[in-house]
Motif scaffolding. Structure first.
Motif, PDB file in Angstrom:
ATOM      1  N   ASP A 126       6.564  66.577  32.253  1.00 54.96           N
ATOM      2  CA  ASP A 126       6.959  66.316  33.641  1.00 54.96           C
ATOM      3  C   ASP A 126       6.023  67.055  34.581  1.00 54.96           C
ATOM      4  O   ASP A 126       5.732  68.248  34.374  1.00 54.96           O
ATOM      5  CB  ASP A 126       8.400  66.767  33.888  1.00 54.96           C
ATOM      6  CG  ASP A 126       9.399  65.951  33.085  1.00 54.96           C
ATOM      7  OD1 ASP A 126       9.669  64.799  33.477  1.00 54.96           O
ATOM      8  OD2 ASP A 126       9.890  66.471  32.064  1.00 54.96           O
ATOM      9  N   VAL A 127       5.568  66.351  35.611  1.00 56.08           N
ATOM     10  CA  VAL A 127       4.690  66.939  36.617  1.00 56.08           C
ATOM     11  C   VAL A 127       5.250  66.596  37.996  1.00 56.08           C
ATOM     12  O   VAL A 127       5.506  65.423  38.290  1.00 56.08           O
ATOM     13  CB  VAL A 127       3.247  66.428  36.496  1.00 56.08           C
ATOM     14  CG1 VAL A 127       2.361  67.095  37.544  1.00 56.08           C
ATOM     15  CG2 VAL A 127       2.701  66.672  35.092  1.00 56.08           C
ATOM     16  N   PHE A 128       5.436  67.631  38.813  1.00 56.31           N
ATOM     17  CA  PHE A 128       5.956  67.434  40.164  1.00 56.31           C
ATOM     18  C   PHE A 128       5.120  68.213  41.167  1.00 56.31           C
ATOM     19  O   PHE A 128       4.669  69.336  40.890  1.00 56.31           O
ATOM     20  CB  PHE A 128       7.416  67.890  40.267  1.00 56.31           C
ATOM     21  CG  PHE A 128       8.404  66.932  39.668  1.00 56.31           C
ATOM     22  CD1 PHE A 128       9.068  66.018  40.464  1.00 56.31           C
ATOM     23  CD2 PHE A 128       8.657  66.933  38.307  1.00 56.31           C
ATOM     24  CE1 PHE A 128       9.971  65.133  39.924  1.00 56.31           C
ATOM     25  CE2 PHE A 128       9.554  66.054  37.751  1.00 56.31           C
ATOM     26  CZ  PHE A 128      10.222  65.140  38.556  1.00 56.31           C
ATOM     27  N   ILE A 129       4.920  67.615  42.331  1.00 55.61           N
ATOM     28  CA  ILE A 129       4.324  68.290  43.478  1.00 55.61           C
ATOM     29  C   ILE A 129       5.381  68.326  44.575  1.00 55.61           C
ATOM     30  O   ILE A 129       5.978  67.291  44.899  1.00 55.61           O
ATOM     31  CB  ILE A 129       3.053  67.565  43.970  1.00 55.61           C
ATOM     32  CG1 ILE A 129       1.977  67.600  42.879  1.00 55.61           C
ATOM     33  CG2 ILE A 129       2.537  68.196  45.256  1.00 55.61           C
ATOM     34  CD1 ILE A 129       0.722  66.833  43.241  1.00 55.61           C
ATOM     35  N   SER A 130       5.609  69.503  45.126  1.00 55.86           N
ATOM     36  CA  SER A 130       6.731  69.664  46.059  1.00 55.86           C
ATOM     37  C   SER A 130       6.287  70.347  47.350  1.00 55.86           C
ATOM     38  O   SER A 130       6.089  71.565  47.378  1.00 55.86           O
ATOM     39  CB  SER A 130       7.845  70.480  45.400  1.00 55.86           C
ATOM     40  OG  SER A 130       8.941  70.645  46.290  1.00 55.86           O
ATOM     41  N   PRO A 131       6.121  69.598  48.447  1.00 52.68           N
ATOM     42  CA  PRO A 131       5.938  70.235  49.754  1.00 52.68           C
ATOM     43  C   PRO A 131       7.276  70.765  50.259  1.00 52.68           C
ATOM     44  O   PRO A 131       8.340  70.231  49.924  1.00 52.68           O
ATOM     45  CB  PRO A 131       5.429  69.089  50.629  1.00 52.68           C
ATOM     46  CG  PRO A 131       5.985  67.851  49.985  1.00 52.68           C
ATOM     47  CD  PRO A 131       6.075  68.125  48.514  1.00 52.68           C
ATOM     48  N   GLY A 137       7.437  63.204  41.818  1.00 53.61           N
ATOM     49  CA  GLY A 137       6.869  63.073  40.490  1.00 53.61           C
ATOM     50  C   GLY A 137       5.512  62.390  40.513  1.00 53.61           C
ATOM     51  O   GLY A 137       5.296  61.418  41.251  1.00 53.61           O
ATOM     52  N   VAL A 138       4.588  62.891  39.718  1.00 50.99           N
ATOM     53  CA  VAL A 138       3.268  62.283  39.569  1.00 50.99           C
ATOM     54  C   VAL A 138       2.970  62.152  38.078  1.00 50.99           C
ATOM     55  O   VAL A 138       3.605  62.799  37.234  1.00 50.99           O
ATOM     56  CB  VAL A 138       2.159  63.121  40.259  1.00 50.99           C
ATOM     57  CG1 VAL A 138       2.395  63.187  41.755  1.00 50.99           C
ATOM     58  CG2 VAL A 138       2.091  64.519  39.672  1.00 50.99           C
ATOM     59  N   GLY A 139       1.991  61.311  37.734  1.00 49.59           N
ATOM     60  CA  GLY A 139       1.631  61.139  36.330  1.00 49.59           C
ATOM     61  C   GLY A 139       2.817  60.658  35.509  1.00 49.59           C
ATOM     62  O   GLY A 139       3.431  59.631  35.828  1.00 49.59           O
ATOM     63  N   PRO A 140       3.205  61.400  34.449  1.00 49.03           N
ATOM     64  CA  PRO A 140       4.327  60.965  33.608  1.00 49.03           C
ATOM     65  C   PRO A 140       5.663  60.948  34.334  1.00 49.03           C
ATOM     66  O   PRO A 140       6.616  60.335  33.847  1.00 49.03           O
ATOM     67  CB  PRO A 140       4.341  62.021  32.486  1.00 49.03           C
ATOM     68  CG  PRO A 140       3.668  63.214  33.074  1.00 49.03           C
ATOM     69  CD  PRO A 140       2.625  62.674  34.000  1.00 49.03           C
ATOM     70  N   SER A 141       5.755  61.583  35.495  1.00 51.59           N
ATOM     71  CA  SER A 141       7.006  61.622  36.266  1.00 51.59           C
ATOM     72  C   SER A 141       6.956  60.725  37.487  1.00 51.59           C
ATOM     73  O   SER A 141       7.823  60.832  38.365  1.00 51.59           O
ATOM     74  CB  SER A 141       7.298  63.068  36.701  1.00 51.59           C
ATOM     75  OG  SER A 141       7.325  63.944  35.604  1.00 51.59           O
ATOM     76  N   SER A 142       5.965  59.856  37.557  1.00 51.83           N
ATOM     77  CA  SER A 142       5.802  58.991  38.716  1.00 51.83           C
ATOM     78  C   SER A 142       7.064  58.183  38.993  1.00 51.83           C
ATOM     79  O   SER A 142       7.676  57.623  38.079  1.00 51.83           O
ATOM     80  CB  SER A 142       4.619  58.043  38.493  1.00 51.83           C
ATOM     81  OG  SER A 142       4.432  57.200  39.608  1.00 51.83           O
ATOM     82  N   GLY A 143       7.466  58.119  40.263  1.00 53.75           N
ATOM     83  CA  GLY A 143       8.661  57.389  40.663  1.00 53.75           C
ATOM     84  C   GLY A 143       9.878  58.273  40.840  1.00 53.75           C
ATOM     85  O   GLY A 143      10.856  57.855  41.468  1.00 53.75           O
ATOM     86  N   ASN A 144       9.854  59.465  40.299  1.00 61.21           N
ATOM     87  CA  ASN A 144      10.972  60.390  40.465  1.00 61.21           C
ATOM     88  C   ASN A 144      10.809  61.201  41.748  1.00 61.21           C
ATOM     89  O   ASN A 144       9.713  61.648  42.089  1.00 61.21           O
ATOM     90  CB  ASN A 144      11.063  61.345  39.269  1.00 61.21           C
ATOM     91  CG  ASN A 144      11.542  60.643  38.019  1.00 61.21           C
ATOM     92  OD1 ASN A 144      12.236  59.634  38.092  1.00 61.21           O
ATOM     93  ND2 ASN A 144      11.168  61.165  36.861  1.00 61.21           N
ATOM     94  N   ARG A 145      11.914  61.392  42.438  1.00 62.08           N
ATOM     95  CA  ARG A 145      11.924  62.142  43.685  1.00 62.08           C
ATOM     96  C   ARG A 145      13.209  62.943  43.761  1.00 62.08           C
ATOM     97  O   ARG A 145      14.228  62.547  43.192  1.00 62.08           O
ATOM     98  CB  ARG A 145      11.835  61.194  44.895  1.00 62.08           C
ATOM     99  CG  ARG A 145      10.629  60.285  44.874  1.00 62.08           C
ATOM    100  CD  ARG A 145      10.705  59.221  45.951  1.00 62.08           C
ATOM    101  NE  ARG A 145      11.945  58.448  45.921  1.00 62.08           N
ATOM    102  CZ  ARG A 145      12.223  57.498  45.048  1.00 62.08           C
ATOM    103  NH1 ARG A 145      11.337  57.192  44.091  1.00 62.08           N
ATOM    104  NH2 ARG A 145      13.346  56.830  45.091  1.00 62.08           N
ATOM    105  N   ALA A 146      13.175  64.051  44.459  1.00 62.13           N
ATOM    106  CA  ALA A 146      14.374  64.874  44.607  1.00 62.13           C
ATOM    107  C   ALA A 146      14.342  65.588  45.943  1.00 62.13           C
ATOM    108  O   ALA A 146      13.308  65.659  46.615  1.00 62.13           O
ATOM    109  CB  ALA A 146      14.488  65.873  43.459  1.00 62.13           C
ATOM    110  N   LEU A 147      15.493  66.128  46.336  1.00 64.17           N
ATOM    111  CA  LEU A 147      15.628  66.910  47.546  1.00 64.17           C
ATOM    112  C   LEU A 147      16.103  68.307  47.165  1.00 64.17           C
ATOM    113  O   LEU A 147      17.067  68.454  46.406  1.00 64.17           O
ATOM    114  CB  LEU A 147      16.639  66.272  48.510  1.00 64.17           C
ATOM    115  CG  LEU A 147      17.000  67.088  49.761  1.00 64.17           C
ATOM    116  CD1 LEU A 147      15.803  67.179  50.706  1.00 64.17           C
ATOM    117  CD2 LEU A 147      18.214  66.473  50.460  1.00 64.17           C
TER     118      LEU A 147
END
Length: 319
Positions: A260-265, A288-298
């Protein structure tokens, strides 16, 4: 300790009513954050201008800087003697109804060098029949300030954690077994307006379970990095990146691995009070990016940090 949870792909693109309401409350706080009267603090922290208190370049700082309040990345700053912190962390998936809430208390142990903390959690995950809301696993942490402190250019504070299986593994609320975790956070101050934080860690659960009761040993590793822009002593912008490689039990003695890869501002801001209390709310948006593309969270974050007489060591212990 803090990391992005695993979320399944979905096509729901709207915020839940809970997420909308909580985000609205924090946005209102942000709009009014300049209205409180700042108070002085005895915390020895780096000012927004980069001067270190007690150094020849230091000046009196009426408002303590925000310093140990990242969301997904662990900063290498132990609590000062006599100062404790209570951290609430809420993360809600924007592609399904999953959410997790953790409450962490951090206490100094006879000074800056040693710190104890614990984390308890509530959780709700989709995909399990009759799951509902329940307890997650519990963590007991010890952290040692190996290098530096909150006023140093470089700080290092390794952490060791014992994980207790307080969550119900049958409905996806826990790992099903006692585990060990270690983390190495490194914090670096770059000039007057930029700080970076770096994490590397591992988790070992020798007897993890899946929802069907199968057992296997699991090993996870994680890396993380963040940039923190010190816009002022009371307002910071963050960009956090996490990579997790974890194992899930699929049969007795067998596991499958996922990445899992995430970038979080995110942003965080502070309210400082004359009695030494500092309240820090924050908002983040893991993508989510790469293998986690499409996933988002708050992410919704809230910290209370304040002096506490019972947490202060005796004079003889400070010598």
């Amino acid at each position: 300790m803090k990391r992005v949870r695993d979320y399944t792909d979905g096509d729901v693109h709207t915020y839940s009513p809970v997420a909308r309401a909580l985000a609205g409350v924090l946005f209102s706080c942000l709009l009014t954050m300049g209205q409180d009267e700042p108070g002085k603090s005895s915390r020895k922290v780096r000012s927004a201008g980069g001067a270190i208190p007690d150094s020849p370049q230091a000046v009196e700082v009426d408002t303590p800087s925000i310093q140990d309040n990242s969301f997904l990345i662990e900063e290498a700053y132990n609590q000062e003697d006599g100062v404790i912190q209570h951290i609430s962390f809420f993360q809600h998936s924007l592609v399904n109804d999953d959410w997790v809430y953790t409450l962490t208390d951090e206490w100094p142990l006879r000074g800056l060098k040693h710190q104890l903390s614990f984390s308890v959690s509530g959780i709700d995950v989709s995909g399990f029949a009759n799951s509902g809301v329940g307890w997650g696993d519990t963590a007991l942490n010890y952290r040692y300030q190996l290098i530096g402190d909150g006023a140093a250019k470089v700080a290092v504070a390794p952490r060791f954690t014992l994980l207790f299986p307080s969550g119900d593994w049958r409905v996806g609320h826990g790992s099903g077994g006692v585990g060990l975790q270690t983390s190495l956070p490194v914090s670096i101050q770059h000039g007057q307006r930029l700080a970076t934080h770096w994490n590397a860690g591992a988790t070992w659960i020798p007897h993890a379970r899946d929802s069907d009761g199968h057992k296997a040993g699991t090993v996870g590793v994680n890396l993380g990095q963040s940039f923190v822009w010190l816009a002022s002593s009371r307002f910071n912008a963050l960009l956090e990146t996490t990579w997790n490689s974890s194992e899930q039990v699929v049969s007795n003695g067998l596991t499958s691995r996922r990445h899992d890869v995430f970038i979080s501002p995110g942003i965080r801001w502070a309210y400082n009070f004359k009695n030494g209390l500092q309240i820090v709310p924050g908002v983040g948006l893991p993508l989510g990016v790469g293998p986690s593309s499409g996933n988002r969270a708050l992410i919704l974050y809230l910290s209370f940090e304040h002096p506490f007489r019972w947490a202060r060591s005796h004079p003889a212990e400070r010598e």
